[in-house]
Design an enzyme around this catalytic site. Structure first.
Site, PDB file in Angstrom:
ATOM      1  N   GLY A 163       0.821  -1.217   0.000  1.00 38.54           N
ATOM      2  CA  GLY A 163       0.000   0.000   0.000  1.00 38.54           C
ATOM      3  C   GLY A 163       0.856   1.270   0.000  1.00 38.54           C
ATOM      4  O   GLY A 163       2.092   1.211  -0.139  1.00 38.54           O
ATOM      5  N   TYR A 164       0.188   2.392   0.158  1.00 39.66           N
ATOM      6  CA  TYR A 164       0.852   3.705   0.038  1.00 39.66           C
ATOM      7  C   TYR A 164       1.994   3.857   1.049  1.00 39.66           C
ATOM      8  O   TYR A 164       3.166   4.010   0.677  1.00 39.66           O
ATOM      9  CB  TYR A 164      -0.216   4.796   0.210  1.00 39.66           C
ATOM     10  N   TYR A 193     -14.004   3.799  11.474  1.00 34.48           N
ATOM     11  CA  TYR A 193     -12.571   3.676  11.154  1.00 34.48           C
ATOM     12  C   TYR A 193     -11.730   4.102  12.362  1.00 34.48           C
ATOM     13  O   TYR A 193     -10.839   3.383  12.818  1.00 34.48           O
ATOM     14  CB  TYR A 193     -12.207   4.539   9.930  1.00 34.48           C
ATOM     15  N   ASP A 220     -15.315  16.823  10.869  1.00 35.45           N
ATOM     16  CA  ASP A 220     -14.028  17.524  10.776  1.00 35.45           C
ATOM     17  C   ASP A 220     -13.833  18.483  11.954  1.00 35.45           C
ATOM     18  O   ASP A 220     -14.800  19.060  12.450  1.00 35.45           O
ATOM     19  CB  ASP A 220     -13.949  18.357   9.488  1.00 35.45           C
ATOM     20  N   ASN A 270      -6.531  -3.070  -1.750  1.00 36.04           N
ATOM     21  CA  ASN A 270      -6.535  -1.620  -1.979  1.00 36.04           C
ATOM     22  C   ASN A 270      -5.236  -1.142  -2.614  1.00 36.04           C
ATOM     23  O   ASN A 270      -4.768  -0.045  -2.329  1.00 36.04           O
ATOM     24  CB  ASN A 270      -6.799  -0.887  -0.656  1.00 36.04           C
ATOM     25  N   SER A 281      -3.400   6.465  14.364  1.00 33.97           N
ATOM     26  CA  SER A 281      -3.730   7.715  13.674  1.00 33.97           C
ATOM     27  C   SER A 281      -4.004   8.818  14.687  1.00 33.97           C
ATOM     28  O   SER A 281      -4.490   8.548  15.797  1.00 33.97           O
ATOM     29  CB  SER A 281      -4.978   7.468  12.833  1.00 33.97           C
ATOM     30  N   ARG A 310     -17.415  19.591   6.383  1.00 33.05           N
ATOM     31  CA  ARG A 310     -17.633  18.148   6.287  1.00 33.05           C
ATOM     32  C   ARG A 310     -17.915  17.623   7.706  1.00 33.05           C
ATOM     33  O   ARG A 310     -17.129  17.898   8.623  1.00 33.05           O
ATOM     34  CB  ARG A 310     -16.372  17.492   5.709  1.00 33.05           C
ATOM     35  N   LYS A 363      -8.985   2.084  15.199  1.00 30.79           N
ATOM     36  CA  LYS A 363      -7.626   2.469  15.618  1.00 30.79           C
ATOM     37  C   LYS A 363      -7.538   2.533  17.147  1.00 30.79           C
ATOM     38  O   LYS A 363      -6.587   2.050  17.751  1.00 30.79           O
ATOM     39  CB  LYS A 363      -7.234   3.824  15.013  1.00 30.79           C
ATOM     40  N   ASN A 407      -9.201  12.273   0.401  1.00 28.33           N
ATOM     41  CA  ASN A 407      -8.227  13.127   1.090  1.00 28.33           C
ATOM     42  C   ASN A 407      -7.812  14.305   0.217  1.00 28.33           C
ATOM     43  O   ASN A 407      -7.910  14.267  -0.999  1.00 28.33           O
ATOM     44  CB  ASN A 407      -6.993  12.308   1.486  1.00 28.33           C
TER      45      ASN A 407
HETATM   46  P1  NAD Z   1      -3.333   1.606   1.887  1.00 23.86           P
HETATM   47  O1  NAD Z   1      -4.753   1.202   1.680  1.00 23.86           O
HETATM   48  O2  NAD Z   1      -2.587   2.175   0.736  1.00 23.86           O
HETATM   49  O3  NAD Z   1      -2.501   0.360   2.443  1.00 23.86           O
HETATM   50  C1  NAD Z   1      -3.086  -0.657   3.219  1.00 23.86           C
HETATM   51  C2  NAD Z   1      -2.704  -1.990   2.585  1.00 23.86           C
HETATM   52  O4  NAD Z   1      -3.256  -3.054   3.363  1.00 23.86           O
HETATM   53  C3  NAD Z   1      -3.263  -2.127   1.161  1.00 23.86           C
HETATM   54  O5  NAD Z   1      -2.209  -2.486   0.302  1.00 23.86           O
HETATM   55  C4  NAD Z   1      -4.302  -3.246   1.281  1.00 23.86           C
HETATM   56  O6  NAD Z   1      -4.380  -4.020   0.097  1.00 23.86           O
HETATM   57  C5  NAD Z   1      -3.790  -4.040   2.480  1.00 23.86           C
HETATM   58  N1  NAD Z   1      -4.816  -4.744   3.245  1.00 23.86           N
HETATM   59  C6  NAD Z   1      -5.993  -4.253   3.715  1.00 23.86           C
HETATM   60  N2  NAD Z   1      -6.650  -5.210   4.384  1.00 23.86           N
HETATM   61  C7  NAD Z   1      -5.880  -6.336   4.355  1.00 23.86           C
HETATM   62  C8  NAD Z   1      -6.020  -7.637   4.880  1.00 23.86           C
HETATM   63  N3  NAD Z   1      -7.111  -8.004   5.557  1.00 23.86           N
HETATM   64  N4  NAD Z   1      -5.031  -8.524   4.667  1.00 23.86           N
HETATM   65  C9  NAD Z   1      -3.913  -8.180   3.966  1.00 23.86           C
HETATM   66  N5  NAD Z   1      -3.727  -6.957   3.435  1.00 23.86           N
HETATM   67  C10 NAD Z   1      -4.710  -6.043   3.637  1.00 23.86           C
HETATM   68  O7  NAD Z   1      -3.298   2.590   3.135  1.00 23.86           O
HETATM   69  P2  NAD Z   1      -2.109   3.488   3.694  1.00 23.86           P
HETATM   70  O8  NAD Z   1      -2.465   4.907   3.465  1.00 23.86           O
HETATM   71  O9  NAD Z   1      -0.816   2.975   3.241  1.00 23.86           O
HETATM   72  O10 NAD Z   1      -2.288   3.226   5.252  1.00 23.86           O
HETATM   73  C11 NAD Z   1      -1.563   2.205   5.929  1.00 23.86           C
HETATM   74  C12 NAD Z   1      -2.034   2.148   7.364  1.00 23.86           C
HETATM   75  O11 NAD Z   1      -1.857   3.422   7.960  1.00 23.86           O
HETATM   76  C13 NAD Z   1      -3.516   1.806   7.523  1.00 23.86           C
HETATM   77  O12 NAD Z   1      -3.662   0.983   8.651  1.00 23.86           O
HETATM   78  C14 NAD Z   1      -4.144   3.161   7.759  1.00 23.86           C
HETATM   79  O13 NAD Z   1      -5.335   3.065   8.490  1.00 23.86           O
HETATM   80  C15 NAD Z   1      -3.054   3.866   8.561  1.00 23.86           C
HETATM   81  N6  NAD Z   1      -3.147   5.328   8.474  1.00 23.86           N
HETATM   82  C16 NAD Z   1      -3.158   5.928   7.246  1.00 23.86           C
HETATM   83  C17 NAD Z   1      -3.291   7.300   7.157  1.00 23.86           C
HETATM   84  C18 NAD Z   1      -3.354   7.984   5.810  1.00 23.86           C
HETATM   85  O14 NAD Z   1      -3.770   9.147   5.753  1.00 23.86           O
HETATM   86  N7  NAD Z   1      -2.951   7.354   4.709  1.00 23.86           N
HETATM   87  C19 NAD Z   1      -3.363   8.073   8.333  1.00 23.86           C
HETATM   88  C20 NAD Z   1      -3.320   7.436   9.571  1.00 23.86           C
HETATM   89  C21 NAD Z   1      -3.209   6.047   9.627  1.00 23.86           C
HETATM   90  N1  UDP Z   2     -10.541  18.782   2.625  1.00 26.32           N
HETATM   91  C1  UDP Z   2     -11.196  19.611   1.733  1.00 26.32           C
HETATM   92  N2  UDP Z   2     -11.617  19.091   0.542  1.00 26.32           N
HETATM   93  C2  UDP Z   2     -11.418  17.781   0.204  1.00 26.32           C
HETATM   94  C3  UDP Z   2     -10.729  16.948   1.126  1.00 26.32           C
HETATM   95  C4  UDP Z   2     -10.318  17.484   2.328  1.00 26.32           C
HETATM   96  O1  UDP Z   2     -11.401  20.797   2.007  1.00 26.32           O
HETATM   97  O2  UDP Z   2     -11.835  17.351  -0.888  1.00 26.32           O
HETATM   98  C5  UDP Z   2     -10.055  19.359   3.898  1.00 26.32           C
HETATM   99  C6  UDP Z   2     -10.640  18.695   5.146  1.00 26.32           C
HETATM  100  O3  UDP Z   2     -11.852  19.339   5.514  1.00 26.32           O
HETATM  101  C7  UDP Z   2      -9.515  18.897   6.162  1.00 26.32           C
HETATM  102  C8  UDP Z   2      -8.240  18.815   5.308  1.00 26.32           C
HETATM  103  O4  UDP Z   2      -8.664  19.096   3.964  1.00 26.32           O
HETATM  104  O5  UDP Z   2      -9.572  20.199   6.719  1.00 26.32           O
HETATM  105  C9  UDP Z   2      -7.577  17.444   5.335  1.00 26.32           C
HETATM  106  O6  UDP Z   2      -8.559  16.465   5.031  1.00 26.32           O
HETATM  107  P1  UDP Z   2      -8.173  14.951   4.747  1.00 26.32           P
HETATM  108  O7  UDP Z   2      -9.446  14.211   4.420  1.00 26.32           O
HETATM  109  O8  UDP Z   2      -7.078  14.888   3.742  1.00 26.32           O
HETATM  110  O9  UDP Z   2      -7.553  14.443   6.124  1.00 26.32           O
HETATM  111  P2  UDP Z   2      -8.192  14.381   7.601  1.00 26.32           P
HETATM  112  O10 UDP Z   2      -7.382  15.300   8.431  1.00 26.32           O
HETATM  113  O11 UDP Z   2      -9.623  14.755   7.522  1.00 26.32           O
HETATM  114  O12 UDP Z   2      -7.997  12.959   7.986  1.00 26.32           O
END
Ligand code: NAD
Ligand code: UDP
Length: 338
Positions: free
Chosen positions: A10-11, A149, A295, A35, A124, A292, A153, A199
């Protein structure tokens, strides 16, 4: 040292695998590809030129995970796998609880039964809820989360805390991420959301390449310097480097530690739009919409505990985050190939 990375395709996981491999740490990836695209694995290989194994497996599959632990010699786990879309979690709560909570329970059980008790977990800033005032510190009261969600966490943090109370051989790091954006400098790895992005940054980049017409800004009447929401954006490579430090921390002893991974700086939605326009040279059309639901006005970290205890600090600024997001999006307008 060998690290099992759940969700490693993933990302955040893929960027972390690159930094782990570059630090000389062996990596085993487990992902069910629900994903992400498999081609992200090829990009990790191309960037690092290092050999690693990956398994297509759901972390809820006890036997599949057990087989991986028996086959590989795993010292510790970085646990990214999970579903992460806040809005979707509101109408699919059972799927979120099953994937995130049940998945973590199965993973922890397999780990324990194979004598591996070191884990870094992707938590998170959402666990701080609506009521704490930024800068947020790890000792603040968590809770007051507004969606399934976020509750997954919080619950997983609590499950890991209970686990540590029951067995002091565990070594656990809970990492509370702020807002990861940006992409690998090469332009070959980045965020590839399914459908219309939720996002801010992927929405902006898709407006910039013309996939979306304009950005909707969720509210301009918050108590912030320009009325739009303020967040702590962190470059995904800085976040990835934080995981290298955290995995070294869990390897070095036992205990449960919590760290914010953020920059400590807040930027408004319009600050990000301006920084992106400057970095890309592309004008972003936007329209002000209602707030939203769920938020908050302002959310940013106090990252000093991670500096003090992990020796980690985010180094990349908002300009670099925007430049790298744009390079990824403009070089890969349709994300990863199938
Ligand atoms: P992402 O969706 O890109 O990566 C998650 C990966 O997990 C994906 O590749 C998906 O295929 C895999 N996955 C999901 N469920 C699975 C399962 N049951 N078994 C095996 N693989 C599975 O997300 P990301 O942005 O890389 O986030 C990674 C982690 O960080 C997540 O737990 C997310 O909740 C947490 N997180 C992300 C953010 C953000 O803004 N991106 C912020 C805070 C926390
Ligand atoms: N936001 C926005 N337009 C969008 C997506 C997000 O104005 O299409 C704003 C959102 O209200 C927040 C900030 O951008 O103030 C970051 O939002 P995001 O969903 O990326 O992350 P969050 O902090 O909500 O997890």
């Amino acid at each position: 040292m060998s690290v099992l990375v759940t969700g490693g395709a993933g990302y955040i996981g893929s960027h972390t695998c690159v930094e782990l491999l570059n630090s000389g740490i062996d990596v085993v990836i487990v992902d069910n590809f629900c994903n992400c695209k498999k081609s992200s694995i090829d990009r990790i290989k191309a960037l690092t030129n290092k050999a690693f194994t990956y398994y297509e497996c759901d972390i809820r599959d006890y036997d599949g995970m057990d087989e991986i632990f028996k086959k590989e010699s795993i010292d510790s786990v970085i646990h990214f796998a999970g579903l992460k879309a806040v809005g979707e979690s509101v109408y699919k709560p059972l799927e979120y609880f099953d994937n995130n909570i049940n998945g973590t329970l199965v993973l922890l059980d397999v780990m324990r039964n194979n004598g591996c008790k070191k884990i870094v977990f992707s938590s998170s800033a959402t666990v701080y809820g609506m009521n704490n005032i930024s800068p947020l510190t790890e000792d603040m009261k968590v809770g007051g989360v507004t969606n399934p969600y976020g509750r997954t966490k919080l619950m997983i943090e609590e499950i890991m805390q209970d686990l540590y109370v029951s067995d002091k051989e565990w070594s656990i790091c809970l990492l509370r991420y702020f807002n990861p954006i940006g992409a690998h400098k090469s332009g070959t790895m980045g965020e590839d959301p399914n459908g219309i992005p939720n996002n801010l940054m992927p929405y902006i980049t898709q407006v910039a390449i013309g996939k979306l017409d304009h950005l909707g800004v969720y509210g301009d009447d918050y108590d912030t310097h320009d009325g739009t929401g303020v967040r702590d954006y962190i470059h995904v490579v800085d976040l990835a480097l934080g995981h290298v430090k955290a995995v070294e921390k869990v390897a070095s002893g036992t205990g449960l530690n919590i760290y914010n991974l953020g920059t400590g700086k807040g930027y408004s939605v319009l600050d990000v739009v301006k920084a992106f326009e400057k970095a890309s040279g592309v004008k972003i059309k936007y329209e002000i919409l209602d707030r939203r639901p769920g938020d908050i006005a302002t959310c940013y970290s106090d990252p000093s505990k991670a500096l003090k205890e992990l020796g980690w600090k985010a180094e990349r600024d908002i300009e670099e985050m925007c430049e790298d997001s744009w390079r990824w999006q403009s070089q890969n307008p349709n994300g990863y190939p199938d």
